[in-house]
Design a protein around this motif. Structure first.
Motif, PDB file in Angstrom:
ATOM      1  N   TYR A   1      24.476 -26.121  20.860  1.00 33.06           N
ATOM      2  CA  TYR A   1      25.055 -25.636  19.684  1.00 33.06           C
ATOM      3  C   TYR A   1      24.999 -24.030  19.839  1.00 33.06           C
ATOM      4  CZ  TYR A   1      24.701 -30.239  17.832  1.00 33.06           C
ATOM      5  OH  TYR A   1      25.061 -31.736  17.498  1.00 33.06           O
ATOM      6  N   LEU A   2      26.468 -23.451  19.433  1.00 36.80           N
ATOM      7  CA  LEU A   2      26.701 -22.186  19.688  1.00 36.80           C
ATOM      8  C   LEU A   2      26.995 -21.705  18.402  1.00 36.80           C
ATOM      9  CD1 LEU A   2      27.916 -22.005  23.185  1.00 36.80           C
ATOM     10  CD2 LEU A   2      25.710 -21.625  22.754  1.00 36.80           C
ATOM     11  N   TRP A   3      26.645 -20.339  18.083  1.00 36.78           N
ATOM     12  CA  TRP A   3      26.946 -19.777  16.832  1.00 36.78           C
ATOM     13  C   TRP A   3      28.808 -19.611  16.834  1.00 36.78           C
ATOM     14  CZ3 TRP A   3      22.645 -18.048  19.500  1.00 36.78           C
ATOM     15  CH2 TRP A   3      21.796 -18.297  18.886  1.00 36.78           C
ATOM     16  N   PRO A   4      29.315 -20.151  16.060  1.00 43.21           N
ATOM     17  CA  PRO A   4      30.733 -20.415  15.957  1.00 43.21           C
ATOM     18  C   PRO A   4      31.341 -18.855  16.024  1.00 43.21           C
ATOM     19  CG  PRO A   4      30.077 -21.659  14.161  1.00 43.21           C
ATOM     20  CD  PRO A   4      28.756 -21.121  14.723  1.00 43.21           C
TER      21      PRO A   4
END
Lengths: 538, 306
Positions: free
Chosen positions: B91-94
């Motif tokens: 999960y990466l910071w959008p």
């Protein structure tokens, strides 16, 4: 063709109710409890003519008009007092609730990829959006009806059935109007965070616009959709026109949302996400800078938004701080100097009431930053961070540092805006120290609330959101305590209740220190919990 | 620099409970320098829980796990200075770009963006200027992989790292892991793709219901299982049906198929050689056979089949 686009809408609506039942129930119970609970007390509170006259005098001051809206002309009954105190406030809460559900269930679902899975079935293009709108429509309708029935049962002196249903259903209508506005905004952006920020921005502008028109020319309030709730003139003229206007606007907004939705791809918005830098700047290097980088837009929006709100409140100081307006007799009794002193006192009283607004609003971004330690954890964003040499200690204190700084800065921004706005219109200079006294006074309860969130993060991460509930409760007690004649002990439920009315009264250093002490202890205990617990994994 | 005989990762009877649920019952294995350890098991067996426990994200309920001789929970920060990790779901910071996130991960791991990083970005064909919001699952994995491979670490932990990668990128991944191995690094690779594990791993641990049911090299494991033989003989071979160590015999007119326990291979071959072999084909058990052997049985007792 038409029905194909709405295929399975009712099924999805039923499914949404099943999925959201807990949240829907909590909101419904809280809202109805608040509204009907207050209504039930009102005959006792403002039963006598004397009591009504007193409160009407207060409600007619420009300060109160700026907060609650303009009173219709007299004579007044208990029911009139209720309608003028509760209408604007309940409309604000309705907006918050509707923004939450609509954005969460449309853009939020889309962002999480859930919509993609739903759309892959024999589901119409517009079904998800219409199901979300239908869900909140039913929610608002049910809440509105129960409001109305509650008012029927409360049977306030001076009510009539028409007015009861107008106020109840009107509040339902304003809720749905905000839902439809948020539905449009959710089509414009490609992520739910920006959609929320924009929705609140629109809301903030409407709120400020209705405040300015209310204290100056209240007929212009008709131009502000949010101001329509004030035009019900409940129990006086019982005007259903505003409700009609709200429904018309809701239909227009709904159609616009449908139009925008069918003219874009899933996952995209009309405001496209731009490409960015291929390298991190040298400032992006640790938890604090990461947190800042992720939240800088919302932090700045909060800071300047609250500052503008402060300046707007300040800009009505000259109307508020003119004792002669409400009490022309004073001119004969007091000399200019004494009148000036009296005016300043009124303004100080007004500031004392506003501080709680700024303090509570300033805590929202702070608490939300702290809660990211939980949401970021459960959504998986922090997993790689936890696998790096970044210690939990560093992450915890960095986050708290930025959160505390944000809350304090936003709070300060609000008071500073008030100072600037006030002095822009006042002939009499208001010294900044007056505002600073409020600032210092509310610093310690602010930190206690931050401390509570820190404690929850460490020990009860699944319950971090309850601090928002506590904050709303604290706000309600501080803001309405006097108007609803709540018992004195109720103020002591929140740390704000221990603060003397600053700046009218002096800043109390002893209270400051014991509250800071509690905040530090909470943060310390939270730290112990955060260091030893399992991180939340999805 | 690293002593070849001292394990980098040492897990000893590790347990983890979530309330009443025993997610990990008994996990025991070691990883040595220069070793690629394959960690396989079905969904929900406890692979990710094990990995998160040795990363200090979860606190063990019992047993002991050390990395570089240090306790995985208490000394997490010290340990994390020398490890790199790619989670199963990245999960990466959008609202950050891929490039920014890579740099951030490197900085948090006390490393820097180097030529190697640029090289990896090129190899994996990642556009680092795009916001993470727009990345597919594979691209998000690439971001984490690039950051991990450009980190100078001694232990690399990959939790199903290639599930979103295309075959070309998978190959780049495998090459990079071989490079790590060559340089004496230790790698823990959890995977579903058995061919990948078979190709890359020196040792394998099979986990089931929170327990390690088998560890060892693929060769050692094969020893425990059966070889499939397809044979054509001039003379009929009905005796196979009653021979010890022989299973699943299908006597055909042309071809006979049978499975032989490794320990009985010699006697079976001696018997077959007397029957005038026309053609013979022996297939060693694949990892898939091994895997299925441990998981197919509903009764949970793989041992009683041996």
């Amino acid at each position: 063709m038409k029905s194909e686009r709405f295929q399975k809408t009712f099924f999805l609506t039923r499914f949404s109710f099943k999925r959201d039942w807990l949240r829907l129930s909590v909101w419904t119970v809280v809202l109805i409890g608040l509204f009907v609970g207050v209504a039930a007390k009102f005959n006792g509170l403002y039963g006598s003519k004397n009591a009504i006259e007193q409160i009407i005098k207060t409600l007619k001051t420009p300060a109160m008009v700026s907060l609650f809206g303009k009173m219709p002309s007299g004579p007044y009954t208990t029911a009139d007092v209720f309608a003028s105190e509760m209408t604007v406030f309940m409309a604000i809460i309705a907006a918050i609730m509707n923004f939450y559900f609509i954005i969460h269930n449309t853009r939020g679902e889309e962002e999480d990829g859930i919509l993609e899975m739903i759309q892959a079935h024999s589901v119409g293009r517009l079904s998800n959006l219409s199901a979300a709108l239908l869900e909140v429509f039913i929610l608002n309708l049910v809440i509105g009806l129960i409001y109305s029935l509650g008012l029927q049962f409360a049977n306030l002196a001076g009510t009539d059935t028409n007015g009861n249903f107008l106020l109840g259903l009107g509040l339902g209508a304003v809720g749905f109007m905000f839902a439809s506005i948020a539905a449009v905004i959710a089509q414009l952006t490609d992520n739910s965070r920006t959609a929320s920020i924009l929705s609140y921005l629109v809301f903030g502008i409407m709120y400020i616009a209705r405040m300015i028109t209310d204290v100056s020319h209240s007929k212009y309030t008709w131009l502000v959709p949010m101001g329509w709730v004030e035009k019900f003139s409940t129990y006086k003229d019982n005007n259903w026109l505003p409700v009609l206007l709200m429904l018309i606007l809701s239909i227009i907004m709904t159609l616009l949302a449908f139009y925008l939705n069918s003219h874009r791809d899933v996952g995209s918005g009309l405001i496209a996400t731009r490409a960015g830098k291929s390298h991190a700047s040298i400032f992006l290097r640790g938890p604090i800078s990461l947190s800042w980088r992720l939240n800088r837009v919302s932090i700045l929006v909060w800071f300047f938004g609250i500052m503008i709100l402060g300046a707007t409140y300040g800009s009505v100081f000259n109307t508020i701080g003119d004792i002669l307006k409400t009490n022309p007799m004073m001119k004969q009794l007091l000399d200019t100097k004494a009148i000036n002193a009296a005016n300043i006192l009124i303004i100080k009283e007004f500031i004392a009431l506003l501080v709680i607004v700024f303090a509570v609003l300033a805590l929202v971004p702070g608490i939300s930053l702290i809660n990211y330690l939980k949401t970021g954890e459960s959504k998986g964003y922090l997993e790689i961070i936890h696998a790096t040499p970044t210690s939990r200690t560093r992450l915890y204190f960095s986050t708290l540092f930025l959160a505390t700084l944000t809350s304090i800065a936003v709070f300060f921004g609000g008071l500073y805006g008030l100072y600037i706005g006030g002095n822009a219109v006042m002939s009499h200079y208001l010294d900044f120290s007056i505002f600073l006294r409020s600032f210092y006074g509310y610093l310690s309860p602010l930190l206690v609330l931050i401390g509570i969130s820190a404690f929850l993060i460490g020990w009860l991460p699944k319950l971090v959101a309850i601090n928002y509930g506590y904050l709303i409760l604290a706000f309600f007690i501080q803001y309405f305590g006097k108007l609803l004649k709540l018992p004195d002990w109720s103020a002591k439920i929140s740390p704000f209740g221990f603060i003397d009315k600053v700046p009218v009264k002096n800043f109390d250093i002893a209270t400051f220190w014991w509250q800071i002490g509690i905040a530090v202890i909470l943060i310390g205990i939270g730290y112990i919990g955060y260091r030893r617990r399992d991180l939340i994994i999805n | 620099m690293l002593n070849q005989n001292v394990p980098i990762l040492h897990i000893d009877h590790l347990q983890k409970n979530f309330g009443k649920f025993h997610a990990l019952k008994n996990i025991t294995f070691d990883i040595y320098p220069g070793e690629v350890f394959g960690f396989i098991g079905p969904n929900g067996a406890g692979k990710s829980t094990t990995i998160r426990t040795i990363l200090g994200i979860l606190r063990a309920s019992g047993g002991r796990a050390t990395i570089f001789g240090k306790d995985v929970f208490k000394d997490a920060v010290e340990i994390h200075k020398r490890i790199a990790y790619v989670p199963g779901d990245v999960y990466l910071w959008p609202n950050l770009t891929g490039g920014e996130i890579i740099d951030l991960f490197l900085k948090l791991g006390h490393s820097r963006h180097t030529l190697k990083t640029d090289e990896l970005i090129k190899k994996f064909q990642l556009d680092p200027t795009k916001k993470a919001r727009t990345y597919s699952k594979g691209n998000r994995q690439k971001v984490a992989l690039i950051a991990a491979f450009s980190t100078k670490a001694d232990l690399y932990i990959f939790d199903e790292p290639t599930s979103g990668l295309d075959p070309l990128n998978e190959e780049i991944f495998q090459k990079e892991v071989f490079n790590l191995k060559k340089n004496g690094k230790a790698v823990l690779l959890s995977s579903h793709i058995l061919s990948e594990v078979e190709k890359m791993c020196d040792n394998i641990g099979i986990i089931r219901n929170g327990e390690i049911v088998e560890t060892g090299s693929l060769a050692q494991m094969r020893h425990l299982t059966r070889t499939t033989i397809k044979v054509q003989t001039q003379i009929q071979t009905p005796e196979l049906l009653s021979m010890s160590g022989v299973h699943n015999v299908e006597l055909g007119n042309n071809q006979t198929v049978l499975s032989v326990d490794s320990d009985y291979l010699e006697s079976v071959m001696a018997y077959l050689s007397q029957k005038q072999i026309v053609s013979i084909q022996a297939t060693p058990p694949t990892l898939e056979d091994l895997f299925l052997r441990y998981y197919d049985s509903n009764n949970g007792g793989s041992n009683n089949e041996k």
